[in-house]
Design a protein around this motif. Structure first.
Motif, short mmCIF file in Angstrom:
data_model
loop_
_atom_site.label_atom_id
_atom_site.label_comp_id
_atom_site.label_asym_id
_atom_site.label_seq_id
_atom_site.Cartn_x
_atom_site.Cartn_y
_atom_site.Cartn_z
N LEU A 70 0.81 -1.21 0.00
CA LEU A 70 0.00 0.00 0.00
C LEU A 70 0.84 1.26 0.00
O LEU A 70 0.34 2.36 -0.21
CB LEU A 70 -0.94 0.00 1.20
CG LEU A 70 -1.94 -1.17 1.25
CD1 LEU A 70 -2.72 -1.17 2.55
CD2 LEU A 70 -2.89 -1.11 0.05
N ASP A 71 2.14 1.13 0.30
CA ASP A 71 3.04 2.28 0.21
C ASP A 71 3.20 2.71 -1.24
O ASP A 71 2.95 1.93 -2.17
CB ASP A 71 4.44 1.91 0.76
CG ASP A 71 4.53 2.08 2.27
OD1 ASP A 71 3.63 2.72 2.85
OD2 ASP A 71 5.50 1.58 2.87
N GLY A 72 3.65 3.93 -1.44
CA GLY A 72 3.96 4.39 -2.78
C GLY A 72 5.20 3.69 -3.31
O GLY A 72 6.00 3.12 -2.57
N ASN A 73 5.38 3.76 -4.63
CA ASN A 73 6.55 3.20 -5.28
C ASN A 73 7.72 4.16 -5.11
O ASN A 73 7.67 5.31 -5.58
CB ASN A 73 6.25 3.00 -6.77
CG ASN A 73 7.40 2.35 -7.52
OD1 ASN A 73 8.54 2.36 -7.08
ND2 ASN A 73 7.09 1.80 -8.68
N PRO A 74 8.81 3.76 -4.43
CA PRO A 74 9.93 4.68 -4.20
C PRO A 74 10.49 5.28 -5.49
O PRO A 74 10.91 6.43 -5.51
CB PRO A 74 10.98 3.80 -3.50
CG PRO A 74 10.20 2.70 -2.86
CD PRO A 74 9.05 2.44 -3.78
N ARG A 75 10.50 4.52 -6.58
CA ARG A 75 11.05 5.03 -7.84
C ARG A 75 10.21 6.17 -8.40
O ARG A 75 10.71 7.02 -9.14
CB ARG A 75 11.14 3.89 -8.86
CG ARG A 75 12.12 2.78 -8.51
CD ARG A 75 13.55 3.17 -8.80
NE ARG A 75 13.77 3.45 -10.21
CZ ARG A 75 13.99 2.52 -11.13
NH1 ARG A 75 14.03 1.23 -10.79
NH2 ARG A 75 14.20 2.84 -12.39
N LEU A 76 8.92 6.19 -8.04
CA LEU A 76 8.02 7.24 -8.53
C LEU A 76 7.79 8.32 -7.49
O LEU A 76 6.97 9.21 -7.68
CB LEU A 76 6.67 6.64 -8.96
CG LEU A 76 6.73 5.61 -10.10
CD1 LEU A 76 5.32 5.14 -10.46
CD2 LEU A 76 7.42 6.19 -11.33
N ASN A 77 8.53 8.24 -6.38
CA ASN A 77 8.44 9.26 -5.34
C ASN A 77 9.33 10.43 -5.73
O ASN A 77 10.50 10.50 -5.37
CB ASN A 77 8.85 8.69 -3.99
CG ASN A 77 8.78 9.72 -2.88
OD1 ASN A 77 8.27 10.83 -3.07
ND2 ASN A 77 9.31 9.38 -1.73
N VAL A 100 9.54 18.42 -8.75
CA VAL A 100 9.94 17.10 -9.21
C VAL A 100 11.45 17.00 -9.09
O VAL A 100 12.19 17.77 -9.72
CB VAL A 100 9.52 16.86 -10.67
CG1 VAL A 100 10.08 15.54 -11.17
CG2 VAL A 100 8.00 16.88 -10.80
N VAL A 101 11.93 16.07 -8.26
CA VAL A 101 13.36 15.85 -8.10
C VAL A 101 13.80 14.79 -9.10
O VAL A 101 13.22 13.70 -9.17
CB VAL A 101 13.70 15.39 -6.67
CG1 VAL A 101 15.19 15.11 -6.53
CG2 VAL A 101 13.27 16.45 -5.66
#
Length: 492
Positions: free
Chosen positions: A52-59, A419-420
């Protein structure tokens, strides 16, 4: 006769985890459970919840590294059981840290003689590094004031209002007044002229930011150094500079090698950098480097011998894992100057692709600069129908995590999205993000007029006609309160 065995409740080896009793009850949230459970069940249940966490690559909110090579991952796992503080037991790991300190000190142009070791230490992150740097400045200032027979109970530090929250923590925890240079619309970093005006005899240092969290911009450390030299000469003070290069320290040497921001400037006495940002290591590693030994008061260094030998230590933490230090050394030797330069150039190019894509929509003002940390900060040209918070919220439907936030005083009426661009954010993802932002804009265009705007305009009695800027500020304030009310209360 055929013998059969009826599986018992405890014979979980014949069951799927999802057919077992372990998924039929809520997991403990405040008290430890009475009974144990099989390792595969514990793994599966926790792993499923983490989905349920976000995808780190898309963070895209985070500067922190989210991808490393498999070989480095293996090195980290192989050393995860080593406690770095046991220097006598793990001398090679200790030596790897020293090598990292020396490499980074030379990268930052520390004035070292041939064969001379750099002065610094690995930390959990830039927050700890900043605490240590601040303590060194405070102690040096106190010692000097004490020797001069002057009061030393009211230290202050000068920063811009754009500093990361760890500076506020340092000031609060260690009883140092924080004197902030306010921002203004269109200028979102510390103004060196105004910063030097705030300096007085109680200023322990001025903190400059090489890569503002808000828009990635580098502050003018060279101008700050020159202005401070003049003021020190006139007043007889000895005010120095700390450079918070958490984000920019592993960028500037490769993209802007001629930029003077580091130990080439005489008043720069210490620099922190986050290895877990553009140092390309997973979260948990930072570095603090001092110009020379005289800038780190000896009384702050503790010497312990109960782990097998005399060991000097200057950290806020004691025990910590060795994995990130080993990973940092891997990246430094694996990539070398050439590799870091190629990665940073690629990040910069992808940032420009994203910037151009956003500009082509005609809907956004770009707040970030082309030179600096590779990120794109942008705001709506017209946010009367919808605002940046709504764009951020709708982008989550496509998997993207793009933060929206308001600027610090005195530019708090300005809201931006950021956006980083990290090493794992490819050209394809940059182009995909532009496509999805366009989709979000079209969806928001099709919605009825912003209900929050209607509430703002209809609340209270009749008011005089307001400017678009005043209306925008009301909408921003309303959304800020709405977002803050939704945030969960954290328990430390």
């Amino acid at each position: 006769m055929v013998l059969s065995k009826i599986g018992s409740e405890s014979d979980v080896s014949v069951h799927s985890t999802f057919a077992s009793r372990y998924v039929r009850h809520s997991l403990p949230r405040s008290k430890m459970g009475e009974n144990s459970m099989p390792k595969d069940a514990a793994y599966q249940i926790i792993n499923d919840e983490l989905m349920l966490d976000g995808n780190p690559r898309l963070n895209l909110a985070s500067f922190v590294t989210t991808w490393m090579e498999p070989e480095c991952n293996k090195l980290m796992m192989d050393s995860i059981n080593k406690n770095y503080v046991d220097m006598d037991e793990y001398p090679v790991t200790t030596d790897l840290q020293n090598r990292c300190v020396n490499i980074i000190a030379n990268l930052f142009n520390a004035p070292l003689e041939d064969g001379e070791a750099g002065v610094g230490v690995g930390t959990v992150g830039s927050s700890e590094a900043i605490m240590l740097a601040g303590l060194a400045f405070k102690r040096k200032w106190q010692n000097r004031r004490r020797a001069e027979g002057k009061p030393f109970d009211k230290p202050n530090i000068v920063t811009g209002a754009n500093v990361q929250v760890c500076w506020e923590k340092f000031a609060n925890y260690f009883e140092v007044e924080l004197k902030e240079v306010k921002l203004r619309e269109g200028y979102y970093v510390m103004d060196p002229v105004k910063a030097v005006e705030l300096v007085d005899e109680n200023t322990i240092c001025v903190a400059a930011i090489l890569g503002s969290t808000l828009n990635g911009e580098f502050e003018d450390v060279k101008l700050l150094n020159d202005l401070l030299l003049e003021k020190n000469k006139l007043t007889g003070w000895d005010t120095s500079i700390h450079v918070d290069a958490a984000s920019g320290g592993f960028i500037a040497p490769f993209l802007y090698p001629e930029l003077e921001w580091d130990f080439r400037l005489p008043l720069v006495k210490s620099i922190n950098v986050s290895g877990h940002k553009y140092g390309l290591v997973y979260a948990g590693i930072g570095w603090i480097i001092w110009r020379n030994k005289e800038d780190l008061p000896e009384e702050l260094i503790f010497h312990i011998n109960y782990l097998g030998a005399d060991q000097p230590t200057f950290t806020l933490n004691f025990s910590k894992g060795s994995s990130q230090i080993i990973a940092q050394y891997y990246q430094l030797i694996r990539l070398g100057y050439e590799g870091y330069k190629n990665i940073m150039e690629n990040c910069h190019e992808n940032a420009m692709v994203l910037k151009e894509g956003l500009e082509s929509t005609g809907r956004f003002n770009i707040v970030s600069k082309d030179n600096g940390v590779p990120l794109v900060a942008f705001s709506l040209k017209d946010n009367l129908r919808y605002n940046e918070f709504e764009i951020s919220d709708m982008l989550k439907r496509f998997g993207w995590i793009v933060p929206a936030y308001t600027m610090p005083p005195d530019a708090q009426h300005v809201t931006v999205l950021r956006v980083v661009i990290r090493q794992d954010f490819s050209r394809t993802l940059a182009e995909r993000l532009v496509i999805d932002i366009n989709k979000v804009i079209k969806q928001l265009d099709a919605l009825p007029r912003n209900s929050l705007l209607i509430k703002v305009e209809l609340s209270g009695e009749e008011k005089p006609k307001r400017t678009p800027l005043e209306i925008q500020k009301d909408i921003t304030d309303t959304w800020k309160k709405f977002v803050m009310a939704k945030k969960p209360k954290l328990v430390c």
